[in-house]
Design a protein around this motif. Sequence first.
Motif, PDB file in Angstrom:
ATOM      1  N   ASN A  24       0.824  -1.211   0.000  1.00 34.05           N
ATOM      2  CA  ASN A  24       0.000   0.000   0.000  1.00 34.05           C
ATOM      3  C   ASN A  24       0.857   1.260   0.000  1.00 34.05           C
ATOM      4  O   ASN A  24       0.518   2.247  -0.654  1.00 34.05           O
ATOM      5  CB  ASN A  24      -0.966   0.010   1.180  1.00 34.05           C
ATOM      6  N   LYS A  25       1.984   1.220   0.718  1.00 33.28           N
ATOM      7  CA  LYS A  25       2.882   2.381   0.743  1.00 33.28           C
ATOM      8  C   LYS A  25       3.556   2.557  -0.618  1.00 33.28           C
ATOM      9  O   LYS A  25       3.679   3.676  -1.116  1.00 33.28           O
ATOM     10  CB  LYS A  25       3.925   2.217   1.843  1.00 33.28           C
TER      11      LYS A  25
ATOM     12  N   ILE B 192       2.435   1.630  -3.565  1.00 31.51           N
ATOM     13  CA  ILE B 192       1.432   2.126  -4.511  1.00 31.51           C
ATOM     14  C   ILE B 192       1.173   3.612  -4.294  1.00 31.51           C
ATOM     15  O   ILE B 192       1.103   4.392  -5.255  1.00 31.51           O
ATOM     16  CB  ILE B 192       0.142   1.290  -4.411  1.00 31.51           C
ATOM     17  N   GLU B 193       1.084   4.036  -3.042  1.00 30.42           N
ATOM     18  CA  GLU B 193       0.872   5.453  -2.732  1.00 30.42           C
ATOM     19  C   GLU B 193       2.041   6.305  -3.228  1.00 30.42           C
ATOM     20  O   GLU B 193       1.839   7.358  -3.842  1.00 30.42           O
ATOM     21  CB  GLU B 193       0.707   5.622  -1.223  1.00 30.42           C
ATOM     22  N   VAL B 194       3.270   5.840  -3.004  1.00 28.60           N
ATOM     23  CA  VAL B 194       4.461   6.585  -3.451  1.00 28.60           C
ATOM     24  C   VAL B 194       4.514   6.636  -4.982  1.00 28.60           C
ATOM     25  O   VAL B 194       4.827   7.683  -5.565  1.00 28.60           O
ATOM     26  CB  VAL B 194       5.749   5.970  -2.859  1.00 28.60           C
ATOM     27  N   LEU B 195       4.201   5.538  -5.639  1.00 35.51           N
ATOM     28  CA  LEU B 195       4.191   5.531  -7.110  1.00 35.51           C
ATOM     29  C   LEU B 195       3.204   6.562  -7.663  1.00 35.51           C
ATOM     30  O   LEU B 195       3.541   7.349  -8.551  1.00 35.51           O
ATOM     31  CB  LEU B 195       3.822   4.140  -7.633  1.00 35.51           C
ATOM     32  N   GLN B 196       1.990   6.571  -7.128  1.00 40.51           N
ATOM     33  CA  GLN B 196       0.965   7.487  -7.629  1.00 40.51           C
ATOM     34  C   GLN B 196       1.315   8.940  -7.311  1.00 40.51           C
ATOM     35  O   GLN B 196       1.161   9.816  -8.169  1.00 40.51           O
ATOM     36  CB  GLN B 196      -0.398   7.113  -7.043  1.00 40.51           C
ATOM     37  N   GLN B 197       1.798   9.199  -6.102  1.00 40.03           N
ATOM     38  CA  GLN B 197       2.148  10.577  -5.723  1.00 40.03           C
ATOM     39  C   GLN B 197       3.324  11.083  -6.548  1.00 40.03           C
ATOM     40  O   GLN B 197       3.334  12.229  -6.992  1.00 40.03           O
ATOM     41  CB  GLN B 197       2.464  10.661  -4.223  1.00 40.03           C
ATOM     42  N   THR B 198       4.310  10.218  -6.762  1.00 37.07           N
ATOM     43  CA  THR B 198       5.471  10.610  -7.569  1.00 37.07           C
ATOM     44  C   THR B 198       5.045  10.936  -8.997  1.00 37.07           C
ATOM     45  O   THR B 198       5.518  11.907  -9.593  1.00 37.07           O
ATOM     46  CB  THR B 198       6.537   9.503  -7.559  1.00 37.07           C
TER      47      THR B 198
ATOM     48  N   HIS C 117      11.165   7.648   1.499  1.00 34.24           N
ATOM     49  CA  HIS C 117      10.158   6.825   2.190  1.00 34.24           C
ATOM     50  C   HIS C 117      10.724   5.486   2.673  1.00 34.24           C
ATOM     51  O   HIS C 117       9.969   4.594   3.053  1.00 34.24           O
ATOM     52  CB  HIS C 117       8.957   6.590   1.266  1.00 34.24           C
ATOM     53  N   ASN C 118      12.062   5.362   2.628  1.00 38.96           N
ATOM     54  CA  ASN C 118      12.744   4.152   3.099  1.00 38.96           C
ATOM     55  C   ASN C 118      12.238   2.885   2.413  1.00 38.96           C
ATOM     56  O   ASN C 118      12.020   1.854   3.059  1.00 38.96           O
ATOM     57  CB  ASN C 118      12.640   4.021   4.625  1.00 38.96           C
ATOM     58  N   LEU C 119      12.025   2.972   1.131  1.00 41.89           N
ATOM     59  CA  LEU C 119      11.586   1.808   0.350  1.00 41.89           C
ATOM     60  C   LEU C 119      12.787   1.193  -0.359  1.00 41.89           C
ATOM     61  O   LEU C 119      13.730   1.857  -0.701  1.00 41.89           O
ATOM     62  CB  LEU C 119      10.514   2.213  -0.659  1.00 41.89           C
TER      63      LEU C 119
END
Length: 139
Positions: free
Chosen positions: A71-72, A74-80, A137-139
């Motif tokens: 979920n994190k 996916i959120e980072v991908l969309q926001q980026t 985001h430490n991914l």
Amino acid sequence: MSIGDWISIGDTEGKVVEITWRSVHVMTLERDLVIVPNSELAGASLKNYNRPDSVQGVIEEIGFSCDDPPNKVIEVLQQTALETNAVLASPAPSAFIKEFGDFSIIYKIRFFAPDYQGKIISSNDFKARLWYAAKRHNL
């Protein structure tokens, strides 16, 4: 087809810069001028990136660690994508899990650019921004 359209004819891809009664002149991304005779156009498969409208979809596949919460990611991908140059807010970017690999989870993201040139710019810019976003985001 009109002057200014981005097209693909066989192995040639570029912007139409001139149309004459004998040929179409195409400027490639490498800045080469390719003259395509109308007789060749008649028998070729032509893709016009400006018709019916100029909006272009971009699809990227990216792998993240299996330890990263989906979920994190996916959120980072969309926001980026939304923060990327030449990416449209509508239709909104969408991301999802494509598959589970042996060492990573593969995600697919789709976003839209206003035109073919924006597609090229946004694809590269998105990848660079994603690297920084993943670090933040430490991914």
